[in-house]
Design an enzyme around this catalytic site. Structure first.
Site, PDB file in Angstrom:
ATOM      1  N   ASP A  60     -33.896  75.845 124.945  1.00  0.00           N
ATOM      2  CA  ASP A  60     -34.547  76.938 124.808  1.00  0.00           C
ATOM      3  C   ASP A  60     -33.764  78.111 125.084  1.00  0.00           C
ATOM      4  O   ASP A  60     -34.464  79.063 125.937  1.00  0.00           O
ATOM      5  CB  ASP A  60     -35.806  76.615 125.496  1.00  0.00           C
ATOM      6  CG  ASP A  60     -36.822  78.044 125.631  1.00  0.00           C
ATOM      7  OD1 ASP A  60     -36.660  78.835 124.679  1.00  0.00           O
ATOM      8  OD2 ASP A  60     -37.536  78.003 126.589  1.00  0.00           O
ATOM      9  N   ASN A 102     -41.323  78.664 136.449  1.00  0.00           N
ATOM     10  CA  ASN A 102     -42.373  77.965 135.859  1.00  0.00           C
ATOM     11  C   ASN A 102     -41.791  76.601 135.604  1.00  0.00           C
ATOM     12  O   ASN A 102     -42.738  75.506 135.949  1.00  0.00           O
ATOM     13  CB  ASN A 102     -43.129  78.540 134.678  1.00  0.00           C
ATOM     14  CG  ASN A 102     -44.097  77.541 134.341  1.00  0.00           C
ATOM     15  OD1 ASN A 102     -45.217  77.442 134.595  1.00  0.00           O
ATOM     16  ND2 ASN A 102     -44.093  77.059 133.052  1.00  0.00           N
ATOM     17  N   HIS A 103     -40.870  76.265 134.927  1.00  0.00           N
ATOM     18  CA  HIS A 103     -40.146  74.910 134.766  1.00  0.00           C
ATOM     19  C   HIS A 103     -38.713  75.000 134.964  1.00  0.00           C
ATOM     20  O   HIS A 103     -38.018  75.966 135.034  1.00  0.00           O
ATOM     21  CB  HIS A 103     -40.628  74.723 133.372  1.00  0.00           C
ATOM     22  CG  HIS A 103     -40.101  75.812 132.355  1.00  0.00           C
ATOM     23  ND1 HIS A 103     -41.151  76.919 132.109  1.00  0.00           N
ATOM     24  CD2 HIS A 103     -39.132  76.348 131.804  1.00  0.00           C
ATOM     25  CE1 HIS A 103     -40.538  77.928 131.357  1.00  0.00           C
ATOM     26  NE2 HIS A 103     -39.228  77.415 131.028  1.00  0.00           N
ATOM     27  N   GLN A 168     -39.067  70.775 129.132  1.00  0.00           N
ATOM     28  CA  GLN A 168     -39.049  71.893 130.160  1.00  0.00           C
ATOM     29  C   GLN A 168     -40.419  71.305 131.190  1.00  0.00           C
ATOM     30  O   GLN A 168     -41.478  72.065 131.091  1.00  0.00           O
ATOM     31  CB  GLN A 168     -39.299  73.334 129.612  1.00  0.00           C
ATOM     32  CG  GLN A 168     -38.243  73.799 128.908  1.00  0.00           C
ATOM     33  CD  GLN A 168     -38.519  75.187 128.236  1.00  0.00           C
ATOM     34  OE1 GLN A 168     -39.484  75.051 127.419  1.00  0.00           O
ATOM     35  NE2 GLN A 168     -37.801  76.047 128.164  1.00  0.00           N
ATOM     36  N   ASP A 170     -42.853  71.440 134.156  1.00  0.00           N
ATOM     37  CA  ASP A 170     -43.513  72.583 135.095  1.00  0.00           C
ATOM     38  C   ASP A 170     -42.953  72.109 136.506  1.00  0.00           C
ATOM     39  O   ASP A 170     -43.200  70.868 136.946  1.00  0.00           O
ATOM     40  CB  ASP A 170     -44.893  72.704 134.872  1.00  0.00           C
ATOM     41  CG  ASP A 170     -45.388  73.523 133.685  1.00  0.00           C
ATOM     42  OD1 ASP A 170     -44.394  73.613 132.683  1.00  0.00           O
ATOM     43  OD2 ASP A 170     -46.080  74.401 133.676  1.00  0.00           O
ATOM     44  N   ASP A 200     -40.335  85.230 134.462  1.00  0.00           N
ATOM     45  CA  ASP A 200     -40.839  84.254 133.201  1.00  0.00           C
ATOM     46  C   ASP A 200     -42.192  83.696 133.469  1.00  0.00           C
ATOM     47  O   ASP A 200     -42.581  83.083 134.355  1.00  0.00           O
ATOM     48  CB  ASP A 200     -39.823  83.574 132.561  1.00  0.00           C
ATOM     49  CG  ASP A 200     -39.962  82.771 131.564  1.00  0.00           C
ATOM     50  OD1 ASP A 200     -39.940  83.285 130.528  1.00  0.00           O
ATOM     51  OD2 ASP A 200     -40.180  81.437 131.438  1.00  0.00           O
ATOM     52  N   GLU A 241     -43.733  88.962 133.032  1.00  0.00           N
ATOM     53  CA  GLU A 241     -44.008  88.674 131.830  1.00  0.00           C
ATOM     54  C   GLU A 241     -45.396  88.105 131.823  1.00  0.00           C
ATOM     55  O   GLU A 241     -45.563  87.050 132.219  1.00  0.00           O
ATOM     56  CB  GLU A 241     -43.092  87.471 131.113  1.00  0.00           C
ATOM     57  CG  GLU A 241     -43.558  87.326 129.809  1.00  0.00           C
ATOM     58  CD  GLU A 241     -43.035  86.182 129.204  1.00  0.00           C
ATOM     59  OE1 GLU A 241     -42.928  85.983 127.797  1.00  0.00           O
ATOM     60  OE2 GLU A 241     -42.854  84.911 129.941  1.00  0.00           O
ATOM     61  N   ASP A 307     -38.034  87.345 122.000  1.00  0.00           N
ATOM     62  CA  ASP A 307     -38.966  86.197 121.296  1.00  0.00           C
ATOM     63  C   ASP A 307     -39.410  86.866 119.957  1.00  0.00           C
ATOM     64  O   ASP A 307     -39.159  87.948 119.711  1.00  0.00           O
ATOM     65  CB  ASP A 307     -40.080  86.345 122.491  1.00  0.00           C
ATOM     66  CG  ASP A 307     -39.716  85.546 123.600  1.00  0.00           C
ATOM     67  OD1 ASP A 307     -38.835  84.560 123.502  1.00  0.00           O
ATOM     68  OD2 ASP A 307     -40.297  85.556 124.552  1.00  0.00           O
TER      69      ASP A 307
HETATM   70  C1  NOJ Z   1     -40.890  83.148 128.032  1.00  0.00           C
HETATM   71  C2  NOJ Z   1     -39.292  83.518 127.262  1.00  0.00           C
HETATM   72  O1  NOJ Z   1     -39.354  84.940 126.924  1.00  0.00           O
HETATM   73  C3  NOJ Z   1     -39.282  82.443 126.127  1.00  0.00           C
HETATM   74  O2  NOJ Z   1     -38.004  82.724 125.281  1.00  0.00           O
HETATM   75  C4  NOJ Z   1     -39.144  81.227 126.635  1.00  0.00           C
HETATM   76  O3  NOJ Z   1     -39.021  80.164 125.405  1.00  0.00           O
HETATM   77  C5  NOJ Z   1     -40.418  80.807 127.433  1.00  0.00           C
HETATM   78  N1  NOJ Z   1     -40.751  81.872 128.304  1.00  0.00           N
HETATM   79  C6  NOJ Z   1     -40.278  79.634 128.095  1.00  0.00           C
HETATM   80  O4  NOJ Z   1     -39.346  79.718 129.002  1.00  0.00           O
END
Ligand code: NOJ
Length: 544
Positions: A60, A102-103, A168, A170, A200, A241, A307
């Site tokens: 990711d 988060n993960h 991923q 959590d 994030d 975010e 993203d």
């Molecule tokens: C937000 C990130 O901006 C994105 O690129 C990612 O896939 C997700 N969080 C998961 O970490």
């Protein structure tokens, strides 16, 4: 140094991997990034946000971390990281880094130990269940890849919770041991000289999941983080975010004691609706819906990020309008909610339209966050999978790989866009540096005027009534500085009458515009604007 530096900053986001490759292996690295600092300083950015650069199996784009306290060796070493942060400081550029709490990746040793041994302390770092809940409230982010939030792990013989991809898991943030690990992570990077974190997926972190439940107020977690980072470093920030409705923004800011900054996803969506409709109205609506921030808080305003352009804050009908205007082909859309394109091709590489969009970004209340390559009008590669379309390498020159890497190989892991209107043969830094009329030179000028007009970052804003919905006019005020910005969203020239009071209209000095206009007629309050035209006027005690 002021701990409120973020109020008038210009943030530039980049991924080390795709910025500059110094060792010629075809992958960007910290040494390359350090060499690019003169460019970033010339552009005028005051802070660089580094996307994840930690060891990761990279399923990711680095948001799947397998070691929080190191640099992935393909990007260099911790030594190279410190060298970069130190050199950036010399140029007056701060560094913030991604914080993904988060993960982790399934490859993280915590998870590997947890799945093997239920008696290990790492078992409780994650969230497990024997049976998949029949009717759990699912929170699915990547619909194509996810079959719910619970994944069966053969080794553990149990299901683990994941908000994002199934690789991923959590973290159980409510576990005090995990919180202790988090403090080590924060302290470690702060001691290496960074000025804060882009956090994030914050709302997801604060949800109760399975047996992982917050005792009392989940936002206490943010207050603890904030107080911890500021004990380490007084000027450290958290930029979160948080893609939710504006009514919830206050929950994350707290009483000036939680995160200092939130990305303005809501305004971002309405900027695209305004561009699609060629009208300033959607932005005026969005600004009214968003609470004005207090002096200690700030919104991070942006046009594009790494993203998809996630349009979830719009209604279905509004989203369709934006799709129709900027992503008419199914291949341009993604996850049923967003667009996987960069700005320049979305706007048909129309220079006046691109300028209007960035002039708006620099003048809207908040701190502008740019994305690498947008300053030269880089494009996307829709032949690449999913979000990779907007993650191609920086286009420095006309040389092989767009000057990104000296690798002699024809194929390198991250391809540059070579051909077409936005390929590196046509769009690159070196070319634009030599051309005084280039977008890059325009961007440098825009950033420098934006930083002079401190009221955009620090002040309160006020919408000015006009007789033309195509136009957005707003005033920002801070101490003795007052700036009026007027933007024409239409591709036709217009005249607009501004409802300014005498005080507001007097002593305005034009400081930035898309062309040389005849002076603003204060007696009639009528202002001329070209197609996609914009004009900024400043009144400052300096000029009186
Ligand atoms: C937000 C990130 O901006 C994105 O690129 C990612 O896939 C997700 N969080 C998961 O970490």
């Amino acid at each position: 140094m002021s701990k409120y530096w973020y109020k008038n900053a210009v943030i530039y986001s980049l991924h080390v991997e795709s910025f500059m490759d110094a060792d010629g292996d075809g992958i960007g690295d910290f040494k390359g990034l350090t060499r690019s600092l003169d460019y970033l300083a010339g552009l005028g950015v005051s802070c660089v946000w580094l996307l994840p650069f930690f060891p990761s199996p990279n399923r990711d784009h680095g948001y799947d971390i397998s070691d929080y306290l190191n640099v992935d060796q393909k990007f260099g070493t911790l030594g190279h990281f410190v060298e970069f942060v130190d050199a950036a400081e010399e140029y007056g550029i701060r560094v913030i880094i991604d914080l993904v709490l988060n993960h982790t990746s399934v490859d993280h040793p915590w998870f590997q130990e947890a799945r093997k041994n239920k008696n290990s302390k790492y078992y409780n770092y994650y969230i497990w269940l024997d049976e998949k809940p029949a009717n759990s409230h699912e929170d699915i982010i990547f619909a194509h890849h996810q079959d719910g939030n619970w994944e069966y792990d053969e080794v553990a013989g149990q299901y683990f919770y994941h908000t994002f991809y199934q690789h991923q898991p959590d973290l159980n943030i409510t576990n005090p041991d995990v919180q202790e690990e988090i403090r080590y992570i924060l302290q470690f990077w702060l001691k290496l000289g960074i000025s804060g974190f882009r956090m994030d997926a914050v709302p997801h972190m604060l949800r109760n999941k399975g047996k992982s439940k917050f005792k009392g107020d989940p936002f206490k977690f943010l207050r603890d983080l904030r107080s911890f980072i500021q004990d380490q470093r007084n000027d450290a920030i958290l930029l979160a975010e948080v893609d939710t409705e504006p009514e919830k923004y206050e929950d994350f800011f707290g009483q000036g004691d939680q995160v200092q900054m939130l990305f303005n996803f809501y305004l971002n969506n309405y900027i695209y609706l305004a561009l699609a409709r060629k009208s300033g109205k959607p932005i005026a609506k969005a600004l009214k819906d968003i609470p004005q921030t207090s002096i200690k808080e700030q919104m991070g305003t942006f046009i594009r990020n790494h993203d998809e352009l996630d349009l979830e804050r719009l209604t279905k009908k509004e989203r369709e309008e934006v799709f129709k205007a900027f992503a008419p082909e199914p291949n341009m859309q993604i996850y049923g909610r967003g667009i996987r394109r960069r700005l320049a091709p979305m706007l048909g590489n129309n220079r006046a339209w691109i300028e209007l969009t960035y002039s708006l970004l620099f003048s809207l209340p908040g701190t502008p966050v740019l994305r690498y390559g947008d300053e030269i009008g880089m494009g996307d590669d829709l032949s690449l999978e999913e979000r990779n379309s907007v993650r191609t390498t920086m286009q420095w020159s006309m040389e092989n790989h767009g000057g990104f890497s000296a690798s002699k190989k024809q194929d390198i892991p991250l391809p540059a866009i070579k051909d077409g209107k936005n390929g590196y043969k046509k769009i690159n830094v070196h070319d634009q540096m030599r051309n005084p009329k280039s977008l890059l030179n325009w961007m440098e000028r825009a950033i420098s005027v934006r930083k002079e007009c401190r009221e955009f970052g620090w002040g309160d804003y006020e919408l000015i009534k006009t007789n033309n919905d195509r136009v957005l006019a707003h005033f920002c005020h801070w101490q003795n500085g007052h700036t009026l910005a007027v933007h024409n969203f239409n591709n036709k020239a217009c005249e607009v009458k501004l409802r300014l009071t005498k005080d507001q209209a007097d002593h305005l000095i034009e400081c930035f515009a898309d062309r040389r206009y005849t002076p603003f007629d204060v007696s009639t309050r009528i202002l001329k604007l070209g197609p996609f035209g914009y004009r900024w006027f400043r009144r400052s005690s300096l000029f009186l």
